[in-house]
Write a protein that holds these residues in place. Structure first.
Motif, PDB file in Angstrom:
ATOM      1  N   HIS A 168       0.769  -1.203   0.093  1.00 36.16           N
ATOM      2  CA  HIS A 168      -0.002  -0.065   0.055  1.00 36.16           C
ATOM      3  C   HIS A 168       0.796   1.459   0.030  1.00 36.16           C
ATOM      4  N   SER A 169       2.110   1.221   0.237  1.00 35.94           N
ATOM      5  CA  SER A 169       2.917   2.502   0.229  1.00 35.94           C
ATOM      6  C   SER A 169       2.907   3.233  -0.933  1.00 35.94           C
ATOM      7  N   ARG A 170       2.789   2.737  -2.209  1.00 33.22           N
ATOM      8  CA  ARG A 170       2.588   3.622  -3.466  1.00 33.22           C
ATOM      9  C   ARG A 170       1.442   4.142  -3.438  1.00 33.22           C
ATOM     10  N   ALA A 171       0.277   3.663  -3.033  1.00 35.63           N
ATOM     11  CA  ALA A 171      -1.039   4.278  -3.068  1.00 35.63           C
ATOM     12  C   ALA A 171      -1.316   5.446  -1.888  1.00 35.63           C
ATOM     13  N   ILE A 172      -0.556   5.152  -0.838  1.00 33.53           N
ATOM     14  CA  ILE A 172      -0.548   6.320   0.144  1.00 33.53           C
ATOM     15  C   ILE A 172       0.462   7.357  -0.032  1.00 33.53           C
ATOM     16  N   TYR A 173       1.564   7.055  -0.700  1.00 33.04           N
ATOM     17  CA  TYR A 173       2.466   8.156  -1.183  1.00 33.04           C
ATOM     18  C   TYR A 173       1.907   9.088  -2.332  1.00 33.04           C
ATOM     19  N   TYR A 174       1.337   8.286  -3.273  1.00 35.12           N
ATOM     20  CA  TYR A 174       0.665   9.135  -4.367  1.00 35.12           C
ATOM     21  C   TYR A 174      -0.309   9.958  -3.803  1.00 35.12           C
ATOM     22  N   LEU A 175      -1.255   9.451  -2.957  1.00 34.93           N
ATOM     23  CA  LEU A 175      -2.336  10.393  -2.436  1.00 34.93           C
ATOM     24  C   LEU A 175      -1.899  11.365  -1.661  1.00 34.93           C
ATOM     25  N   VAL A 179       2.033   8.249   8.558  1.00 36.64           N
ATOM     26  CA  VAL A 179       0.876   7.411   8.170  1.00 36.64           C
ATOM     27  C   VAL A 179       1.149   6.015   8.528  1.00 36.64           C
ATOM     28  N   PHE A 180       2.125   5.516   8.095  1.00 37.35           N
ATOM     29  CA  PHE A 180       2.762   4.079   8.402  1.00 37.35           C
ATOM     30  C   PHE A 180       3.000   3.908   9.927  1.00 37.35           C
ATOM     31  N   LEU A 181       3.880   4.631  10.373  1.00 31.82           N
ATOM     32  CA  LEU A 181       4.125   4.776  11.811  1.00 31.82           C
ATOM     33  C   LEU A 181       2.824   4.771  12.670  1.00 31.82           C
ATOM     34  N   LYS A 182       1.715   5.462  12.193  1.00 26.64           N
ATOM     35  CA  LYS A 182       0.345   5.517  13.044  1.00 26.64           C
ATOM     36  C   LYS A 182       0.028   4.221  12.972  1.00 26.64           C
ATOM     37  N   ALA A 183      -0.006   3.613  11.498  1.00 25.65           N
ATOM     38  CA  ALA A 183      -0.627   2.354  11.168  1.00 25.65           C
ATOM     39  C   ALA A 183      -0.009   1.157  12.286  1.00 25.65           C
ATOM     40  N   PHE A 184       1.378   1.413  12.326  1.00 32.36           N
ATOM     41  CA  PHE A 184       2.002   0.386  13.057  1.00 32.36           C
ATOM     42  C   PHE A 184       1.557   0.328  14.648  1.00 32.36           C
ATOM     43  N   ARG A 185       1.426   1.541  14.879  1.00 28.58           N
ATOM     44  CA  ARG A 185       1.076   1.758  16.442  1.00 28.58           C
ATOM     45  C   ARG A 185      -0.213   1.383  16.685  1.00 28.58           C
ATOM     46  N   TYR A 238      -6.079   4.671   3.929  1.00 30.35           N
ATOM     47  CA  TYR A 238      -6.290   5.998   3.469  1.00 30.35           C
ATOM     48  C   TYR A 238      -6.946   6.650   4.441  1.00 30.35           C
ATOM     49  N   ARG A 239      -7.681   6.242   5.291  1.00 38.30           N
ATOM     50  CA  ARG A 239      -8.328   7.112   6.315  1.00 38.30           C
ATOM     51  C   ARG A 239      -7.376   7.795   7.073  1.00 38.30           C
ATOM     52  N   ILE A 240      -6.388   7.044   7.692  1.00 37.07           N
ATOM     53  CA  ILE A 240      -5.367   7.728   8.449  1.00 37.07           C
ATOM     54  C   ILE A 240      -4.600   8.790   7.540  1.00 37.07           C
ATOM     55  N   ALA A 241      -4.401   8.477   6.481  1.00 37.54           N
ATOM     56  CA  ALA A 241      -3.798   9.228   5.479  1.00 37.54           C
ATOM     57  C   ALA A 241      -4.528  10.708   5.120  1.00 37.54           C
ATOM     58  N   ILE A 242      -5.991  10.599   4.907  1.00 38.74           N
ATOM     59  CA  ILE A 242      -6.540  11.754   4.774  1.00 38.74           C
ATOM     60  C   ILE A 242      -6.655  12.696   5.930  1.00 38.74           C
ATOM     61  N   ASN A 243      -6.855  11.902   7.055  1.00 41.88           N
ATOM     62  CA  ASN A 243      -6.965  12.901   8.267  1.00 41.88           C
ATOM     63  C   ASN A 243      -5.506  13.541   8.486  1.00 41.88           C
TER      64      ASN A 243
END
Lengths: 82, 190
Positions: free
Chosen positions: B34-41, B59-65, B81-86
């Motif tokens: 998912h990193s490409r999708a999140i980075y692109y967004l 975003v990925f650090l938050k996801a990890f936690r 995506y939700r984490i990234a949008i926020n």
């Protein structure tokens, strides 16, 4: 090494270099996209994720303080953290 | 969700404790998928490669936690995506004024000739990213987000609706206007 074979290998290498150079110097080809979404998908595929991110993530993950663990049943059923 | 949170009940793996390396964890799979999708967004929402890099990391650090809180109610992609949008919204609030679209510009979209049915021809794909960015930056924030999410083939209209707090029908309706506005701005950016 056979000199003829060596010469062929050298020629192949030169051709390969030229081909690579052409690929770098030629303008990218024209594209036609049927929709906005198709164009964005193409753009996304062409976008490379910087490799620095994963290195930074590894570092950040290592530096995370250990947090108190929730019991397995609370992790499955949900509920407040201790 | 078991693929991501693959903890065995008998021998729980401490996901929220430091790991020896991402490559040996399920989190590594999450990142690679998912990193490409999140980075692109993030790149297209924030219009800045460095900010997008920072945002993707965060975003990925938050996801990890929060991995142990993820219960699989949505797909991993939707969750990220939700984490990234926020996260991007929080960042944008500080420089929101620069990215505000005026009513005058919205009027231009509404009254421009419809060109959504014509294909997008691009001679130089090297400049494609810049043209897309210029067009997206001038779109209303909601249209920008909808187009970016719908362009992801893994996302259904229902999932996009859930992420943007509206029904799938509302997404469909707004998409028509978003495509039209984008087409106007994209052709102007040539």
């Amino acid at each position: 090494m056979n000199p003829q074979k060596k010469s062929i290998t050298h020629q192949q290498a030169e051709e390969q270099q030229l081909s690579q150079h052409d690929q770098q110097t030629q303008p990218s080809s024209a594209h036609e996209f049927a929709s906005v979404e198709e164009m964005l998908r193409h753009d996304a595929r062409d976008t490379h994720v910087p490799p620095a991110i994963v290195r930074r993530l590894e570092q950040s993950v290592r530096q995370l303080p250990p947090s108190p663990r929730r019991p397995w049943w609370r992790r499955i059923l949900g509920g407040p953290r201790p | 969700m078991n693929a991501i949170v693959s903890e065995s009940l008998e021998a729980p793996k401490p996901l929220d404790a430091p790991q020896p390396g991402l490559a040996r964890t399920d989190f590594a799979d999450l990142y690679s998928q998912h990193s490409r999708a999140i980075y692109y967004l993030a790149l297209r929402l924030l219009s800045d490669p460095q900010k997008a890099e920072d945002a993707t990391h965060d975003v990925f650090l938050k996801a990890f936690r929060k991995m142990d809180q993820f219960r699989g109610d949505s797909s991993p992609r939707t969750w990220l995506y939700r984490i990234a949008i926020n996260h991007c919204r929080n960042l944008q609030q500080t420089w929101n004024e620069r990215h505000m679209v005026t009513n005058a510009e919205e009027f231009v979209f509404e009254n421009a000739p419809a060109r959504t049915d014509s294909p997008f021809r691009v001679l130089e794909t090297k400049e494609l990213g810049q043209r897309i960015q210029r067009a997206l930056q001038r779109l209303p924030a909601e249209y920008r987000l909808l187009l970016l999410l719908v362009a992801d083939e893994q996302m259904s209209y229902e999932q996009v609706g859930a992420l943007t707090d509206q029904t799938a029908d509302a997404v469909r309706g707004k998409l028509h206007r978003a495509r039209k506005a984008f087409a106007v701005l994209f052709h102007q950016s040539a």
